[in-house]
Design an enzyme around this catalytic site. Structure first.
Site, PDB file in Angstrom:
ATOM      1  N   GLY A 175      45.077  54.728 -12.205  1.00  0.00           N
ATOM      2  CA  GLY A 175      44.163  55.489 -13.147  1.00  0.00           C
ATOM      3  C   GLY A 175      44.710  57.096 -13.274  1.00  0.00           C
ATOM      4  O   GLY A 175      44.641  57.682 -14.354  1.00  0.00           O
ATOM      5  N   ASP A 176      45.086  57.686 -12.031  1.00  0.00           N
ATOM      6  CA  ASP A 176      45.604  58.963 -12.102  1.00  0.00           C
ATOM      7  C   ASP A 176      46.859  59.098 -12.807  1.00  0.00           C
ATOM      8  O   ASP A 176      47.049  59.945 -13.667  1.00  0.00           O
ATOM      9  CB  ASP A 176      45.742  59.188 -10.668  1.00  0.00           C
ATOM     10  CG  ASP A 176      44.431  59.553  -9.875  1.00  0.00           C
ATOM     11  OD1 ASP A 176      43.717  60.661 -10.119  1.00  0.00           O
ATOM     12  OD2 ASP A 176      44.127  58.807  -8.878  1.00  0.00           O
ATOM     13  N   THR A 177      47.742  58.109 -12.559  1.00  0.00           N
ATOM     14  CA  THR A 177      48.992  57.977 -13.019  1.00  0.00           C
ATOM     15  C   THR A 177      49.026  57.925 -14.589  1.00  0.00           C
ATOM     16  O   THR A 177      49.842  58.371 -15.297  1.00  0.00           O
ATOM     17  CB  THR A 177      50.061  56.814 -12.359  1.00  0.00           C
ATOM     18  OG1 THR A 177      50.076  57.178 -11.039  1.00  0.00           O
ATOM     19  CG2 THR A 177      51.450  57.194 -13.039  1.00  0.00           C
TER      20      THR A 177
END
Length: 394
Positions: A175-177
């Site tokens: 999700g962050d990436t």
């Protein structure tokens, strides 16, 4: 014809000045991507320990080896954003920057006296990338949001794992990436537009929206048919045959879902009857009989080694592959040939292999120009000109 890269490429973003105020994953990953391609990234960290990523997962000599990936090509300035003098210095750095990146909870930047509106009023060219769990607006904006929560809200977590069991995470902070990559796209688009208007803008990226943007037909299937897609294990729902299959010494992925590919696959596993079956000539028919096809392929792979299966698939031009571990990646000749296993020499003289630069540009490729910095290593070099200017101005 591919153009040979320059011997010492500066990168396509050489001359771009980026001020990074974020920590951990999403904001720093976006800044790392820009840095890989030549941007001068100044990373502002708290003096009391710096970015927590420095101590995440496995440590070498007290520092995370992940840090050597996430912060390569950056400069580190130690400043406490709660301190008014540090805030004033950051405002001066922002005046010189093209891009500012932050991934605090909405409102935090304003609380530091660094509201984007004020920064952009002083420097109209400034582009501000804001990455947060739920975005800068909406009823959830003030909720804390990490990548794992975004993966759940974005629809991904519900699809992961085996039917009837608790959903599982994919194993990395996807999700962050994904949010970071969407942020980079937004920054590059804003830079392109700035070339015409001369003005910057805010790029607002929500973690959950970055995940949701990659969910393919999930929402339109619900809209048109009321269909709620669920977890399907290693299979690809609605596309057949594509799955993981057990071999004598491991598992392989086989993607035989193209019409002609399917026929070649069936002939390879000695199931000419299925290759010639008119009901299986297209994907719709194959999906209806997916259990039968999986059983046939699984019966074939079960009696062979992974290498034997892959050799047969390669000979028939059927997509397939082993399920790689870190050890497989580190010793794979294709990874090596594509410069994806990048050896770097650390400050203590030891060698560490890190992921190479992506994407590949033929004329102005990215590069590893400097190792990840020690906390505050560049504070004096970065701030000295600001202080000298202040002194000269009286």
């Amino acid at each position: 014809m591919q153009t040979s890269p320059d011997p010492t490429p500066a990168g396509p973003l050489a001359g771009l000045k980026v001020l990074e105020l974020g920590q951990l994953i999403a904001g720093p990953f976006a800044a790392k991507t820009l840095a890989d391609f030549g941007a001068d990234v100044i990373k502002v960290e708290a003096p009391d320990g710096g970015d927590p990523l420095r101590r995440w997962r496995l440590l070498k000599d007290g520092t995370s080896v992940w840090w050597q990936v996430q912060s390569r090509n950056k400069r580190s300035v130690a400043l406490d954003l709660k301190d008014p003098e540090a805030q004033a210095l950051v405002r001066e750095l922002a005046l010189e920057a093209d891009v500012l990146i932050e991934n605090f909870r909405p409102g935090a930047l304003e609380g530091f006296g660094l509201a984007p509106e004020a920064l952009m009023a002083a420097s109209p060219k400034l582009i501000v990338l804001r990455v947060s769990g739920y975005g800068q607006t909406g009823p959830y904006r003030d909720k804390p949001g990490f990548g794992v929560v975004a993966e759940a809200m974005g629809g991904l977590r519900h699809l992961s794992g085996e039917p009837g069991r608790v959903p599982v995470r994919v194993g990395v902070s996807i999700g962050d990436t994904l949010a970071a990559l969407h942020g980079v796209i937004g920054v590059l688009m804003a830079l392109h537009e700035r070339g015409k208007s001369g003005r910057g803008q805010v790029v607002d990226v929500a973690l959950y929206e970055a995940v949701f943007n990659c969910m393919e037909s999930l929402l339109p299937e619900y809209s048109a048919f009321g269909a709620v897609r669920g977890p399907a294990g290693s299979a690809l729902p609605g596309i057949a045959p594509t799955n993981a299959y057990v071999c004598r010494d491991g598992q392989v992925l086989v993607a035989g879902n193209g019409d002609s590919i399917f026929r070649r696959l069936m002939k390879t596993i000695a199931r000419e009857d299925l290759a010639a079956d008119a009901e299986l000539a297209d994907n719709t028919g194959r999906v209806a009989r997916v259990a039968e096809l999986d059983a046939a392929i699984g019966a074939w792979t079960a009696t062979r080694t992974v290498d034997e299966v892959l050799a047969a698939l390669d000979a028939a031009a059927v997509p397939g592959g082993r399920i790689y571990t870190a050890a497989d990646i580190a010793h794979d000749p294709h990874y090596a040939a594509r410069d994806m296993l990048l050896p770097v020499t650390l400050d203590d003289g030891s060698t560490l292999t890190v992921p190479g630069i992506v994407p590949k540009l033929s004329r102005t490729p990215g590069s590893h120009r400097r190792n990840a910095p020690a906390l505050g290593a560049d504070t004096e070099a970065v701030l000295a000109p600001l202080r000298a200017r202040r002194k000269a101005e009286g």
